[in-house]
Design an enzyme around this catalytic site. Structure first.
Site, PDB file in Angstrom:
ATOM      1  N   GLU A 171     -34.603  14.855  62.470  1.00  0.00           N
ATOM      2  CA  GLU A 171     -34.877  14.128  61.221  1.00  0.00           C
ATOM      3  C   GLU A 171     -35.222  15.088  60.091  1.00  0.00           C
ATOM      4  O   GLU A 171     -36.283  15.010  59.455  1.00  0.00           O
ATOM      5  CB  GLU A 171     -35.977  13.087  61.440  1.00  0.00           C
ATOM      6  CG  GLU A 171     -35.565  12.072  62.490  1.00  0.00           C
ATOM      7  CD  GLU A 171     -36.435  10.814  62.553  1.00  0.00           C
ATOM      8  OE1 GLU A 171     -37.526  10.808  61.967  1.00  0.00           O
ATOM      9  OE2 GLU A 171     -35.997   9.844  63.182  1.00  0.00           O
ATOM     10  N   GLU A 223     -32.192   9.639  69.546  1.00  0.00           N
ATOM     11  CA  GLU A 223     -33.505   8.971  69.640  1.00  0.00           C
ATOM     12  C   GLU A 223     -33.297   7.483  69.405  1.00  0.00           C
ATOM     13  O   GLU A 223     -32.499   7.092  68.551  1.00  0.00           O
ATOM     14  CB  GLU A 223     -34.454   9.564  68.594  1.00  0.00           C
ATOM     15  CG  GLU A 223     -35.876   9.066  68.695  1.00  0.00           C
ATOM     16  CD  GLU A 223     -36.793   9.781  67.695  1.00  0.00           C
ATOM     17  OE1 GLU A 223     -36.685  11.009  67.507  1.00  0.00           O
ATOM     18  OE2 GLU A 223     -37.628   9.085  67.088  1.00  0.00           O
TER      19      GLU A 223
HETATM   20  C1  GAL Z   1     -38.927   9.176  64.691  1.00  0.00           C
HETATM   21  C2  GAL Z   1     -39.325  10.618  64.863  1.00  0.00           C
HETATM   22  C3  GAL Z   1     -40.292  10.782  66.005  1.00  0.00           C
HETATM   23  C4  GAL Z   1     -41.390   9.764  65.900  1.00  0.00           C
HETATM   24  C5  GAL Z   1     -40.785   8.384  65.887  1.00  0.00           C
HETATM   25  C6  GAL Z   1     -41.803   7.270  65.871  1.00  0.00           C
HETATM   26  O1  GAL Z   1     -38.374   8.910  63.460  1.00  0.00           O
HETATM   27  O2  GAL Z   1     -38.206  11.407  65.124  1.00  0.00           O
HETATM   28  O3  GAL Z   1     -40.836  12.068  65.987  1.00  0.00           O
HETATM   29  O4  GAL Z   1     -42.097   9.997  64.744  1.00  0.00           O
HETATM   30  O5  GAL Z   1     -39.976   8.280  64.747  1.00  0.00           O
HETATM   31  O6  GAL Z   1     -41.168   6.029  65.784  1.00  0.00           O
END
Ligand code: GAL
Length: 807
Positions: A422, A502
């Site tokens: 991100e 993710e």
């Molecule tokens: C994502 C991020 C993670 C964590 C997650 C929580 O956007 O990559 O590190 O913060 O959100 O939902």
């Protein structure tokens, strides 16, 4: 002896190999014990005359933050777990035998959070800002030999906050090693193994070894490598004579052909070893072992991931590095336990979010069969926090990424290099080429060191103005979240293989249920809006009905994931709860709600959802518990597999038969609570597959203890003891919060205690813990062999005792 020729040859080889390994050529010893520690700054603690008598004695790995109280004013914020950072010093006094003179002595740090500076006998060896990277220093020029003492001092500065979006821990939280080698030796991370051609019949293995000649004279050495299979049988040898110019390094490449190779896979993680010896004038002067696996894989744009020619859906989780009550201090058994829990769920992949992991994690993934996405950075030049790595980017990113790839590239488990999560540079506007330039540079660094694995970035911006995706620089396209955009992802981005780097970010408190179960809470309502209507006690519902707005419930994403062939895999946020980032809540929430498993290692209900979809083992899991107010409307859910229907009975009366249809991943009955016994029966073709019973629990009456292993080794091995609060009939009391006092006899000690509650202000390092929704955990270790007895007591409850054998 009348042995057949082949046996005689192997015997000779065996004798040769064991003789060689007996020779003390290279010694890598733990350098973890007998350190002194001081939390705070001191004047010249690196000097030999500094008196550290008042400092605390401890063994590494050590995380000082986990020992501190939760603190609403901590500058780390709740994002950092509301545990303070600070500045600390470590010191260790040691001697080096006179016989070591003439050899090279290195100290290897697997990871220090953060901004470390290492001194030997008053000389600064260097600084290392990155808190997750492994590094080595050469002690040789500054050492004293014989009885004269050496002082190594390490300054660790984690005082500038915030520098992380999650709990980082502070200190020398990974292992430290002292490596002694002769003055011609295999260099640091000095082997690189690839298996460029593999099929069922044979595998070509290519090994490049970097030989370091630290002497002031040129030489000629023999580099001899033997490959061993898992039964210690030699399956290939190669010898090269090479010239090694003085004060420099030389690469030599050896090739092997393994006949009928045993392929590494997630189901059968078969490992080979390459033992490389350096011989000078016929004498072995160094021996270096590289563990490797033989496998091949490809990402198909339309069909996903293939391992050894077979389709494999990458079913992964993201995890941060903390180990719950152990904090960031690495522990191999704690990592192994996490991986065992995940493997039983059907998970086959790990993303090391968002940093280089402890080397032990990769060793375990090699051994246990996990595919790993090895990630480098959470930010580049543009910051996420005022004091994060962006401050060090210009000076350090090249070295840090190089070292990560050099360290990790021989692991068969590592499949993908992620060069960023991100990254803010995704939103570089037209004309701003910063992110595009950085990405191209990072990919070229990786490729120059390892061109056998694809690269990716984890993008949370799927739109066409994403400046990183526009470069077309990575091998894979990676999305975080956006499950409704996955369908079109490969079409949009140059028809490249696609992976979900993710997903999910559902929110759950173990054992807590908000009804109705079929209305979804998006907490917060929008990513940039404050939370307005959540629970006063800072709980999130463990039905599948609470998630972030950028994410989804587990089921929402899983349904899409399993259907789309081109989605090669995904990494769920997260496998385990972690300290910090307690979205959606502010203080006093201090750890995350994202885990499929809570911080103590107790599965939440969604664990069984995955188990029912991702494994063949028969699953029948019903939720929630059966302790409600009489007359209350309750949604009962069942996750099941290997069956065509489930019937639910309350006190013997059927609530009906339910079947999953279409996309369903669970079945549900809406009913009125009456105390008693709930029984679920799953059937296939009319035959009972499984039955599960849940009874209304009475008042807490007793403690029961369940140990994960009754025998452990002395040292840093651990026994995880689950504590259940039960009624007099042995039913778990689902809301019990009794404070359980632990006592250990026989030389054991507590590595930590926990209960998985995201808002508990109790210390992880106490000798007691309140149960949370009926459960808590004690983690026991022992310094010496013997029998350790753990007793758990609580006022008004019958106590429990368990013995742990320490070998
Ligand atoms: C994502 C991020 C993670 C964590 C997650 C929580 O956007 O990559 O590190 O913060 O959100 O939902």
């Amino acid at each position: 002896m009348n042995l057949p020729l082949i046996k005689r040859i192997s015997l000779v080889l065996l004798l040769f190999v064991s003789a060689a390994s007996i020779a003390q050529t290279r010694n890598t010893a733990s350098f973890n014990s007998n350190w002194k520690f001081y939390l705070g700054n001191a004047t010249d603690p690196q000097s030999a005359t500094f008196n550290d008598a008042s400092w605390r004695s401890l063994d590494l790995p050590h995380d000082w933050s986990i020992e501190l109280p939760f603190d609403s004013t901590s500058p780390t914020g709740t994002g950092g777990g509301a545990l303070r950072g600070g500045l600390g010093w470590y010191r260790k006094t040691f001697t080096v035998p006179a016989t070591t003179k003439g050899k090279k002595v290195f100290v290897d740090f697997d990871g220090v959070y953060m901004n470390s500076e290492v001194f030997i006998n008053g000389h600064s060896l260097g600084v290392r800002p990155n808190g997750f990277i492994s590094f080595r220093y050469d002690l040789t020029p500054y050492l004293h030999y014989g009885n004269e003492k050496n002082i190594i001092a390490v300054k660790v500065d984690n005082s500038k906050q915030p520098n992380s979006r999650w709990y980082s821990g502070s200190g020398i939280y990974r292992n430290v090693w002292l490596t002694t080698v002769s003055d011609v030796f295999v260099d640091h991370w000095g082997t690189h193994i690839t298996t460029p051609q593999v099929d069922d019949q044979s595998a070509k293995v290519v090994l490049t070894t970097t030989v370091n000649n630290a002497k002031a004279e040129n030489g000629i050495v023999l580099v001899k490598t033997s490959l061993y299979d898992a039964t210690s049988k030699i399956v290939g040898t190669s010898s090269n004579n090479i010239a090694v110019p003085q004060k420099g390094t030389t690469n030599t490449t050896q090739q092997f052909l393994i006949a009928k190779p045993n392929l590494w896979s997630v189901d059968r993680p078969y490992l080979y070893k390459a033992v490389t010896q350096i011989l000078e004038n016929g004498k072995v002067i160094d021996e270096y072992t590289t563990t490797f696996g033989v496998r091949y894989f490809n990402f198909d744009i339309d069909k996903g991931f293939f391992l050894n020619g077979k389709h494999l859906k990458i079913r992964g989780v993201c995890d941060h590095h903390d180990l719950g009550c152990l904090g960031a201090a690495v522990n191999t058994r704690a990592l192994e336990r996490q991986l065992q829990i995940l493997k039983d769920m059907g998970c086959n992949a790990i993303r090391t979010s968002h940093n280089p992991p402890a080397p032990e994690l990769l060793d375990l993934c090699d051994k246990m069969g996990f595919v790993v996405m090895d990630e480098a950075f959470d930010m580049w030049k543009k910051e996420k926090n005022p004091y994060d790595y962006h401050l060090y980017w210009d000076e350090w990113h090249k070295k840090d990424l190089t070292d990560q790839v050099m360290r990790d590239r021989n692991h068969p488990s590592v499949f993908i290099w992620s060069v960023g999560n991100e990254i803010i540079e995704q939103w570089d506007k037209d004309g701003d080429t910063l992110g595009a330039g950085i990405l191209r540079e990072l990919v070229s660094i990786v490729k120059s060191l390892d061109d056998s694995r694809p690269t990716v970035t984890a993008n949370n911006e799927p739109n066409s103005y994403n400046a990183l995706l526009k470069t077309n620089a990575t091998d894979l396209i990676g999305y975080n979240y956006h499950h409704n955009d996955w369908d079109s992802a490969i079409i949009k981005w140059y028809r490249k293989p696609f992976i979900v780097t993710e997903s999910v970010s559902a929110l759950q408190t173990r054992g807590h249920y908000d009804m109705p179960s079929d209305s979804i809470r998006r907490w917060p309502q929008q990513w940039d809006k404050p939370l307005t209507d959540a629970n006063a006690d800072l709980t999130c519902s463990a039905y599948e009905n609470c998630a972030t707005p950028w994410g989804s419930t587990h089921e929402e994403t899983l349904k899409v994931f399993e259907k789309l062939d081109h989605v090669s895999g995904m990494f769920i946020w997260t496998g385990f709860d972690y300290i910090g980032e307690p979205t959606p809540y502010p203080w006093p929430a201090r750890s995350s709600y994202f885990g499929i498993v809570d911080l103590a290692g107790f599965p939440k209900d969604s664990y069984y959802l995955y188990q029912s979809v991702w494994t063949d083992k028969p699953v029948l899991h019903i939720l929630p518990h059966w302790n409600w107010k009489p007359g209350q409307t309750i949604d009962m859910w069942a996750y099941y597999n290997n069956a065509d229907e489930v019937e639910l009975f309350v006190n013997g009366k059927s609530l009906g038969v339910k079947k999953k249809t279409g996309d369903d991943l669970h079945v549900m009955w809406r009913t009125t609570f009456v105390p008693g016994t709930l029984k679920a029966v799953s059937r296939r073709n009319g035959k009972v597959v499984l039955t599960k019973e849940v009874r209304t629990a009475g008042a807490p009456a007793k403690i029961t203890l369940q140990v994960d292993r009754k025998a452990i080794n002395a040292g840093d091995d651990l026994s995880f003891v689950t504590v259940r609060i039960e009624d007099k009939d042995g039913n778990l009391v689902p809301d019990a919060s009794n404070d359980v006092q632990f006592k250990l006899s026989g030389g054991g000690s507590f590595a930590g205690v926990d209960n998985g509650c995201q808002t508990s202000m109790e210390s992880f390092k106490a000798d007691h813990r309140k149960a949370f929704n009926g459960l808590c955990l004690a983690v026991v270790k022992a310094a010496k062999a013997g029998k350790v007895t753990l007793t758990a007591t609580s006022p008004g409850l019958s106590s429990a005792t368990v013995n742990i054998d320490v070998k």
